[in-house]
Scaffold this motif. Structure first.
Motif, mmCIF file in Angstrom:
data_model
loop_
_atom_site.group_PDB
_atom_site.id
_atom_site.type_symbol
_atom_site.label_atom_id
_atom_site.label_comp_id
_atom_site.label_asym_id
_atom_site.label_seq_id
_atom_site.Cartn_x
_atom_site.Cartn_y
_atom_site.Cartn_z
ATOM 1 N N THR A 46 0.658 -1.179 -0.031
ATOM 2 C CA THR A 46 0.042 0.066 -0.299
ATOM 3 C C THR A 46 0.609 1.348 -0.537
ATOM 4 O O THR A 46 0.538 2.298 -0.475
ATOM 5 C CB THR A 46 -0.856 0.205 1.484
ATOM 6 O OG1 THR A 46 -1.718 -1.144 1.189
ATOM 7 C CG2 THR A 46 -1.923 1.146 1.315
ATOM 8 N N ALA A 47 1.930 1.238 0.412
ATOM 9 C CA ALA A 47 2.609 2.420 1.035
ATOM 10 C C ALA A 47 3.622 2.581 -0.766
ATOM 11 O O ALA A 47 3.811 3.738 -0.905
ATOM 12 C CB ALA A 47 3.981 1.692 2.264
ATOM 13 N N PHE A 89 0.910 3.577 -2.877
ATOM 14 C CA PHE A 89 0.567 5.176 -2.553
ATOM 15 C C PHE A 89 1.954 6.424 -3.116
ATOM 16 O O PHE A 89 1.491 7.286 -3.535
ATOM 17 C CB PHE A 89 0.111 5.931 -1.034
ATOM 18 C CG PHE A 89 0.330 6.963 -0.379
ATOM 19 C CD1 PHE A 89 -1.247 7.476 -1.025
ATOM 20 C CD2 PHE A 89 1.258 7.878 -0.310
ATOM 21 C CE1 PHE A 89 -1.462 8.528 -0.590
ATOM 22 C CE2 PHE A 89 0.934 9.124 0.147
ATOM 23 C CZ PHE A 89 -0.960 9.732 -0.022
ATOM 24 N N LEU A 92 1.727 9.232 -6.165
ATOM 25 C CA LEU A 92 2.615 10.609 -6.023
ATOM 26 C C LEU A 92 3.039 11.303 -6.625
ATOM 27 O O LEU A 92 2.931 11.897 -7.564
ATOM 28 C CB LEU A 92 2.165 10.888 -4.486
ATOM 29 C CG LEU A 92 0.851 10.719 -3.881
ATOM 30 C CD1 LEU A 92 1.226 11.168 -2.369
ATOM 31 C CD2 LEU A 92 0.169 11.434 -4.075
ATOM 32 N N ILE A 116 -4.366 13.874 -4.730
ATOM 33 C CA ILE A 116 -3.908 13.304 -3.149
ATOM 34 C C ILE A 116 -4.628 12.879 -2.423
ATOM 35 O O ILE A 116 -4.754 11.863 -1.430
ATOM 36 C CB ILE A 116 -2.571 14.391 -2.887
ATOM 37 C CG1 ILE A 116 -1.786 14.815 -3.780
ATOM 38 C CG2 ILE A 116 -2.616 13.631 -1.259
ATOM 39 C CD1 ILE A 116 -1.031 15.702 -2.906
ATOM 40 N N LEU A 117 -5.671 13.306 -2.298
ATOM 41 C CA LEU A 117 -6.756 12.800 -1.126
ATOM 42 C C LEU A 117 -7.766 10.942 -1.524
ATOM 43 O O LEU A 117 -7.942 10.959 -0.383
ATOM 44 C CB LEU A 117 -8.242 14.192 -1.927
ATOM 45 C CG LEU A 117 -9.603 13.592 -0.648
ATOM 46 C CD1 LEU A 117 -8.704 13.544 1.050
ATOM 47 C CD2 LEU A 117 -10.443 14.578 -0.571
ATOM 48 N N TYR A 126 -6.324 9.451 -3.616
ATOM 49 C CA TYR A 126 -4.950 8.399 -2.769
ATOM 50 C C TYR A 126 -4.882 8.052 -1.750
ATOM 51 O O TYR A 126 -5.059 6.825 -1.557
ATOM 52 C CB TYR A 126 -3.517 9.120 -3.444
ATOM 53 C CG TYR A 126 -3.650 9.180 -5.384
ATOM 54 C CD1 TYR A 126 -4.333 7.857 -5.935
ATOM 55 C CD2 TYR A 126 -3.242 9.899 -5.571
ATOM 56 C CE1 TYR A 126 -3.878 8.294 -7.415
ATOM 57 C CE2 TYR A 126 -1.920 9.965 -7.079
ATOM 58 C CZ TYR A 126 -3.336 9.034 -7.988
ATOM 59 O OH TYR A 126 -2.477 9.093 -9.860
ATOM 60 N N ALA A 127 -5.326 9.378 -1.029
ATOM 61 C CA ALA A 127 -5.569 8.904 0.609
ATOM 62 C C ALA A 127 -6.327 8.164 0.732
ATOM 63 O O ALA A 127 -6.130 7.157 2.014
ATOM 64 C CB ALA A 127 -4.743 9.808 1.465
ATOM 65 N N VAL A 128 -7.549 8.381 0.378
ATOM 66 C CA VAL A 128 -8.742 6.958 0.499
ATOM 67 C C VAL A 128 -8.503 5.964 0.602
ATOM 68 O O VAL A 128 -8.972 5.433 0.872
ATOM 69 C CB VAL A 128 -10.331 8.342 0.126
ATOM 70 C CG1 VAL A 128 -10.848 7.645 0.164
ATOM 71 C CG2 VAL A 128 -10.206 9.439 1.282
ATOM 72 N N CYS A 129 -8.126 5.599 -0.888
ATOM 73 C CA CYS A 129 -8.002 4.386 -1.042
ATOM 74 C C CYS A 129 -6.812 3.434 -0.736
ATOM 75 O O CYS A 129 -7.257 2.671 -0.530
ATOM 76 C CB CYS A 129 -7.800 4.682 -2.443
ATOM 77 S SG CYS A 129 -8.543 5.084 -4.238
ATOM 78 N N ALA A 130 -5.960 4.369 -0.265
ATOM 79 C CA ALA A 130 -4.448 4.055 0.535
ATOM 80 C C ALA A 130 -5.766 3.407 2.358
ATOM 81 O O ALA A 130 -5.084 2.510 2.631
ATOM 82 C CB ALA A 130 -3.541 4.948 0.615
ATOM 83 N N GLY A 131 -6.457 4.131 2.461
ATOM 84 C CA GLY A 131 -6.736 3.884 4.111
ATOM 85 C C GLY A 131 -7.440 3.453 3.904
ATOM 86 O O GLY A 131 -7.423 2.606 4.895
#
Length: 119
Positions: free
Chosen positions: A17-18, A21, A25, A43-44, A46-51
């Motif tokens: 996941t890291a 992400f 980016l 970015i938001l 990508y952050a939501v999907c990774a979260g």
């Protein structure tokens, strides 16, 4: 079947996941859809999907019933997407994006192996 923990598989999936992400980016924006979205929105997203992915992996780490199967199904789709993006990176020559996505693919493969290995 009783729920079982898979901490090593979870660590491999978190690493994947890291890498996904960071590759998303840092890899640049090549498609028309990616270029049409403003950078903070991308970015938001990508952050939501990774979260969400990390939360599913956390369920596997804790041994929540049903998360292993869910992670396997969603993970197979993610691996297929990583393979397609790697081929696109090779065709375009996006080395940084491809390196992070290759690492994500290798960590995902390790996550699958550790997720379903016999105890």
């Amino acid at each position: 079947m009783s729920p079982t923990r898979a901490p090593r598989a979870a660590f491999a999936w978190w690493g994947a996941t890291a890498c996904w992400f960071l590759g998303s980016l840092l890899g640049g924006r090549r498609t028309a859809v990616e270029a049409a979205v403003p950078l903070p929105v991308a970015i938001l997203a990508y952050a939501v999907c990774a979260g969400l992915w990390a939360a599913l992996t956390y369920g596997v780490y804790r041994g929540v019933k049903g998360t292993r199967v869910a992670l396997a199904v969603v993970g197979a789709l993610g691996v297929a997407d990583l393979v397609l993006q790697l081929f696109a990176d090779i065709a375009v020559g996006a080395v940084l994006h491809g390196a992070f996505f290759l690492a994500a693919l290798l960590l995902s493969a390790a996550g699958f192996v550790l997720l379903f290995r016999p105890r």
